[in-house]
Design a protein around this motif. Structure first.
Motif, short mmCIF file in Angstrom:
data_model
loop_
_atom_site.label_atom_id
_atom_site.label_comp_id
_atom_site.label_asym_id
_atom_site.label_seq_id
_atom_site.Cartn_x
_atom_site.Cartn_y
_atom_site.Cartn_z
N ARG A 194 0.84 -1.19 0.00
CA ARG A 194 0.00 0.00 0.00
C ARG A 194 0.88 1.25 0.00
O ARG A 194 1.92 1.28 0.64
N GLU A 195 0.41 2.20 -0.75
CA GLU A 195 1.17 3.46 -0.78
C GLU A 195 1.10 4.13 0.58
O GLU A 195 0.24 3.83 1.42
N ASN A 196 2.06 5.03 0.75
CA ASN A 196 2.19 5.80 1.98
C ASN A 196 2.64 4.95 3.16
O ASN A 196 2.44 5.33 4.32
N ASN A 197 3.17 3.73 2.86
CA ASN A 197 3.74 2.95 3.94
C ASN A 197 4.91 3.70 4.55
O ASN A 197 5.64 4.41 3.86
N ALA A 198 5.13 3.46 5.83
CA ALA A 198 6.25 4.13 6.49
C ALA A 198 7.55 3.49 6.04
O ALA A 198 7.60 2.31 5.66
N ALA A 199 8.60 4.25 6.08
CA ALA A 199 9.92 3.72 5.74
C ALA A 199 10.30 2.63 6.75
O ALA A 199 10.13 2.79 7.96
N GLY A 200 10.82 1.52 6.25
CA GLY A 200 11.17 0.39 7.11
C GLY A 200 10.06 -0.62 7.28
O GLY A 200 10.26 -1.64 7.95
N ALA A 201 8.89 -0.36 6.70
CA ALA A 201 7.80 -1.31 6.82
C ALA A 201 8.13 -2.58 6.04
O ALA A 201 8.68 -2.52 4.94
N SER A 257 10.23 7.07 -12.28
CA SER A 257 9.18 7.75 -11.55
C SER A 257 8.34 8.57 -12.50
O SER A 257 8.68 8.77 -13.67
N SER A 258 7.20 9.02 -11.95
CA SER A 258 6.32 9.83 -12.78
C SER A 258 6.96 11.12 -13.19
O SER A 258 6.57 11.75 -14.18
N GLY A 259 7.99 11.56 -12.48
CA GLY A 259 8.70 12.76 -12.86
C GLY A 259 9.67 12.55 -14.00
O GLY A 259 10.29 13.50 -14.48
N GLY A 260 9.84 11.27 -14.42
CA GLY A 260 10.70 10.97 -15.55
C GLY A 260 12.09 10.53 -15.17
O GLY A 260 12.87 10.13 -16.03
N LEU A 309 6.76 -5.66 -7.53
CA LEU A 309 6.16 -4.95 -6.42
C LEU A 309 5.09 -4.01 -6.97
O LEU A 309 5.38 -3.08 -7.72
N PHE A 310 3.84 -4.29 -6.66
CA PHE A 310 2.73 -3.46 -7.08
C PHE A 310 2.32 -2.57 -5.91
O PHE A 310 2.05 -3.07 -4.81
N VAL A 311 2.30 -1.24 -6.18
CA VAL A 311 1.89 -0.29 -5.17
C VAL A 311 0.37 -0.19 -5.22
O VAL A 311 -0.22 0.11 -6.27
N PRO A 313 8.74 5.80 1.94
CA PRO A 313 7.31 5.63 1.68
C PRO A 313 7.05 5.56 0.18
O PRO A 313 7.70 6.23 -0.63
N LEU A 314 6.09 4.73 -0.20
CA LEU A 314 5.75 4.55 -1.60
C LEU A 314 4.54 5.41 -1.95
O LEU A 314 3.59 5.55 -1.16
N ASP A 315 4.60 5.96 -3.15
CA ASP A 315 3.52 6.82 -3.63
C ASP A 315 3.01 6.24 -4.93
O ASP A 315 3.76 6.14 -5.91
N TYR A 316 1.78 5.80 -4.87
CA TYR A 316 1.21 5.16 -6.07
C TYR A 316 1.21 6.11 -7.25
O TYR A 316 1.41 5.71 -8.40
N GLU A 317 0.98 7.40 -6.98
CA GLU A 317 0.92 8.36 -8.08
C GLU A 317 2.30 8.59 -8.69
O GLU A 317 2.43 9.04 -9.82
N GLU A 318 3.33 8.21 -7.93
CA GLU A 318 4.70 8.33 -8.45
C GLU A 318 5.17 7.03 -9.07
O GLU A 318 5.82 7.00 -10.11
N LEU A 319 4.83 5.92 -8.40
CA LEU A 319 5.32 4.60 -8.83
C LEU A 319 4.23 3.58 -8.63
O LEU A 319 3.75 3.40 -7.51
N GLN A 320 3.87 2.93 -9.74
CA GLN A 320 2.84 1.90 -9.64
C GLN A 320 3.45 0.49 -9.56
O GLN A 320 2.96 -0.35 -8.83
N VAL A 321 4.47 0.23 -10.30
CA VAL A 321 5.07 -1.12 -10.36
C VAL A 321 6.58 -0.98 -10.25
O VAL A 321 7.18 -0.15 -10.95
N LEU A 322 7.17 -1.80 -9.40
CA LEU A 322 8.63 -1.87 -9.28
C LEU A 322 9.04 -3.33 -9.47
O LEU A 322 8.63 -4.21 -8.71
#
Length: 871
Positions: free
Chosen positions: A489-496, A527-530, A584-586, A553-562
């Motif tokens: 899920r997006e917005n996970n805390a760092a280290g989750a 990323s979505s920023g290119g 990895l699907f966000v 933290p992951l941002d779905y709007e920035e990254l959908q699949v890793l």
């Protein structure tokens, strides 16, 4: 002296003599013939003696009756016949008459038996005095009659049998006195000589003493042996000196008294017997028999073990003292002792006791009572799993304590693979490797070496050998699947924690110790920023546990699949590794509220917007945006006439980006309505003058997230006449500025003043119609053109599209767009059931939600790119 008259004539005397001879028999006649001359001579002598005053006659004893002793009538000077007339007779003195005067002949004849021994005994000579009486006139004449001895008595022993007891151990030369015989005769007839029947052990010693007495003794000439001749029977013969000589015998019965001079003797010096091992205690093995030639207590035998017999033999066997029965009193074991030598003594009860000996050779026969025994003499373990075929694993020794067929052993290995037996020499085997080993398949073998003997029934033995297999680094770490799908899920805390990966290495110890790392070889995301970023900037993996966690933290709007690779490397030499791809699907969160877009044009009765966004405000209560839009509508427009279209977009995806439109104000039955999912504002009924010149609508745009987010738009609709509407359309078409739907009140007033507005209204309607048709064509092409999938990777993605009525449709290997007219398209993707491996042994994350580890149940989420809410 007168002669006695002769009373009978000579013929008569002869006849009488013949009768006497006939009566006397041949024996008497023979005697007369033998003694006749002697008698006549004796008569002459006696006759002379009688003339000289003493008449003597001599007659042999045992003379026959009638034998003429002497002719008294002649001796007395009588005539023949006077003796009877003058009664001539013999008078004995106290004795019975044995002779008498024959009346007829006047001769002195024997009238009864004359036995010198009876008359005189041993006196010599034997003279009988008698008187001859002659009557008419009475005269007495003395006559002496001598009875001479004849050998009529044989020597006579006191007993017919004399018994002697002579000790067996008597020495040669020993004397044993004997009593001699006696002879009633006298003189030479009584002189005795002795003889002994032949004997090798005895002789007779006869000596005459000075007193003419005989001394007899039995002399032992040779040692006696009672066992050979227990009784000696000898005949002692006494012979007199008469003619013919007479003999007398006596039997000497010599009993040899036993001496303990014979030891007991067995009938065999060596006895050989065979006995099966394991025979029952008390089994009779043999009955020994010994004999003793002695007698009495000297021949009473008792049986016992010799003093030289070992104690082990005495414990194993017993012998009956009286019966000589050798019995078993222990358990025979061929393997401990296969033969016994038993010395048995037979001892008599003499004084001193004598004994004899024999040997009993007892052979123990083997029975199959011992199972084969298997011993491991050498064991070389563990065996490397890369050991070559033929490697010797163990050395074995196989033996059977039995003998013959009972001790012949055959061996084999169970199970038969991957080991086998090779015989080196008798009783020795090698356990060798027959097949290649694989420790990962079998880490240790329980091998059983079995042995079977040839007995009936056969006995078996076995020995278990555990053969562990040592590891070599021949297996690379391997993940359970080549591709892992992880949802975060997006917005996970760092280290989750996002997931736990586990690679299996079947090797052991260092060869099986796996470490994990994110492989940087070309993995990463744009990323979505290119900008391109490496995968390690998003995720990291714990080297030991394989725990995958988020670096940021992951941002779905920035990254959908890793998509990246995780490498597992073991610690062997050389190290081996394995890779797995992680997708990895966000998962989108409803963290973006709907956003209103500027209008792209108007619909029927809609004039071009002349202003931009008039106002925008975010309500504190709902978090929605509010903006005032402008539109126009003509009076008399029928129901369903589209007045305006509200466009909005949500940066989220899926349900979070699925928008719906509602008229917030005015509530109740107003003249306008809005499409729930299309955002088109249309007339709910025909417009009337009563509706007023202007209608204000507050439209709320909501998404379907939890909690939902919303934005509000204020639409101001001006009601105009038909000509004014055409002028509004024409004016709006000449403007190139984009803005929010609005109609300037000044232009509406100018259009109303112009009388030629109808012409322009027609032109505007045609232009709007043309634009509408063109927009529909472009929209259809855009909808039908395939769009590239958002995700890339080795496995297909499942895309989900929302329809205008709110239902879900599914497709594979392609995406569907949520779109609006002239708006930017938006693809919705929902991924179901991520394929995650089971976690390795160890603690599992308590939080099973996506983004904090692996969920215990399949999760589904929607991920989509930017787009609109309608198709």
């Amino acid at each position: 002296m007168e002669k006695a008259p002769v009373s009978e004539s000579r013929p008569l005397r002869q006849a009488s003599r013949q009768r006497r001879r006939a009566v006397r028999g041949p024996a008497a006649m023979e005697m007369d013939a033998r003694w006749g001359p002697a008698v006549r001579l004796l008569v002459l002598v006696r006759a002379w003696a009688l003339v000289s005053g003493q008449v003597r006659y001599s007659v042999p004893e045992e003379a026959k009756t009638g034998t003429v002793v002497g002719r008294l009538w002649q001796e007395l000077g009588l005539e023949a016949g006077d003796a009877e007339a003058r009664q001539l007779r013999v008078v004995w003195q106290g004795r019975r008459a044995s002779v008498e005067v024959s009346g007829a002949s006047g001769a002195l004849v024997v009238s009864s038996r004359l036995d010198r021994e009876e008359l005189c005994g041993k006196s010599a000579p034997c003279s009988l005095r008698l008187e001859v009486l002659l009557e008419r006139p009475l005269r007495v004449f003395p006559v002496e009659l001598e009875v001479t001895d004849i050998n009529d008595n044989a020597p006579r022993f006191p007993v017919n049998e004399e018994a002697f007891n002579i000790a067996e151990l008597s020495l040669p030369g020993s004397r044993f006195p004997l009593e001699g015989a006696s002879d009633a005769d006298i003189g030479a007839n009584a002189e005795l000589s002795y003889t002994l029947s032949p004997s090798e052990h005895f002789r007779l010693d006869h000596q005459r003493n000075d007193d003419q007495s005989d001394s007899l003794a039995l002399i032992l000439t040779k040692p006696l042996d009672r066992e050979r001749v227990p009784v000696h029977r000898l005949i002692l013969t006494a012979t007199d000196g008469g003619r013919p000589s007479l003999t007398g015998t006596m039997e000497l019965v010599i009993t040899v008294l036993d001496a303990n001079d014979n030891a007991p003797q067995f009938n065999q010096s060596v006895y050989k017997i065979k006995v099966l091992e394991g025979s029952e205690v008390g089994t009779l093995l043999i009955t020994l028999s010994a004999t003793d030639l002695d007698e009495g207590s000297n021949s009473d035998i008792m049986y016992l073990f010799s003093r030289r017999v070992a104690a082990q033999v005495k414990e194993m066997f017993s012998v009956d003292e009286n019966k000589g029965e050798l019995r078993l009193q222990g358990k025979l074991d061929y393997e401990e002792m296969d033969n016994y030598e038993i010395t048995i003594e037979a001892r008599d009860k003499g004084t001193p006791p004598l004994s004899g000996h024999c040997k009993v050779l007892l052979e123990v026969l083997d029975v199959n009572d011992n199972a084969p025994e298997v011993w491991v003499t050498s064991l070389s373990v563990p065996v490397p799993e890369d050991a070559s075929v033929g490697t010797v694993v163990a050395l074995l020794s196989v033996s059977d304590r039995d003998s013959g067929a009972n001790g012949r052993v055959r061996c084999w290995v169970w199970p038969s693979s991957p080991f086998g037996l090779e015989s080196r020499f008798a009783g020795s085997y090698s356990l060798v490797l027959r097949e290649a080993l694989d420790r990962e398949r079998v880490s240790a073998y329980e091998v059983e070496v079995r042995a079977e003997d040839g007995g009936q029934p056969a006995l078996r033995g076995s020995r278990g050998v555990r053969v562990p297999v040592s590891d070599v680094n021949d297996n690379a770490p391997s993940f359970s699947q080549a591709v892992y799908t992880v949802l975060a899920r997006e917005n996970n805390a760092a280290g989750a924690e996002l997931a736990r990966l586990w690679a299996r290495d079947p090797d052991e110890a260092e060869n099986g110790r796996v470490s994990y790392s994110v492989w940087e070889g070309g993995t990463g995301a744009t990323s979505s920023g290119g900008g391109w970023r490496p995968a390690s900037s998003y995720v990291s993996v714990d080297a030991e546990s394989g725990r995958l966690w988020a670096v940021r933290p992951l941002d779905y709007e920035e990254l959908q699949v890793l998509q990246f690779e995780v490498r597992a490397v073991d610690a062997g030499e050389p190290p081996l590794f394995g890779n797995a791809t992680v997708q990895l699907f966000v998962v989108d969160e409803n963290d973006n509220a709907p956003m209103l877009l500027p209008p792209a044009g108007g619909g029927p009765g809609l004039v071009p917007f002349v202003g931009g966004v008039v106002g925008a405000s975010v309500e504190a209560a709902t978090g929605s945006e509010s903006e005032t839009l402008w539109a126009w509508a003509t009076w008399g427009s029928p129901a369903g006439q589209v007045v305006a279209k509200i466009r909005a977009v949500d940066a989220d995806s899926g349900y979070n980006a699925w928008l719906r439109y509602e008229v917030w104000e005015p509530r109740g039955k107003g003249p306008f309505r809005v499409g729930l999912y299309s955002g088109e504002v249309s007339t709910a009924r025909a417009l009337e003058e009563a509706d007023g010149p202007r209608q204000r609508l507050v439209i709320v745009v909501r998404d379907h997230g939890e909690p939902s987010r919303s934005a509000t738009a204020t639409l101001s609709v001006s009601l105009v006449e038909g000509g004014e509407a055409a002028l509004s359309v024409a004016g709006s078409s000449s403007s190139s500025r984009l803005g929010v739907l609005s109609v300037a009140e000044g232009s509406l007033a100018a259009g109303a003043a112009s009388s030629s507005a109808n012409v322009w209204l027609v032109v505007a309607i045609c232009a709007v119609s043309s634009l509408l048709v063109l927009a529909l064509v472009l929209y259809g092409v855009a909808r039908c053109a395939p769009r590239a999938a958002v995700l890339s990777g080795p496995s297909p993605a499942t895309l989900v599209c929302a329809s205008e009525v709110g239902s879900w449709s599914y497709s594979q290997r392609q995406s569907r767009s949520l779109c609006v007219a002239e708006g930017a398209g938006k693809s919705d993707l929902i991924v179901f059931t991520p394929n995650l491996p089971p976690p390795p042994p160890g603690p599992v994350a308590e939080n099973g939600s996506v983004g904090n580890g692996l969920s215990p149940s399949p999760l589904s989420s929607s991920m989509a790119s930017n787009g609109s809410s309608g198709c």
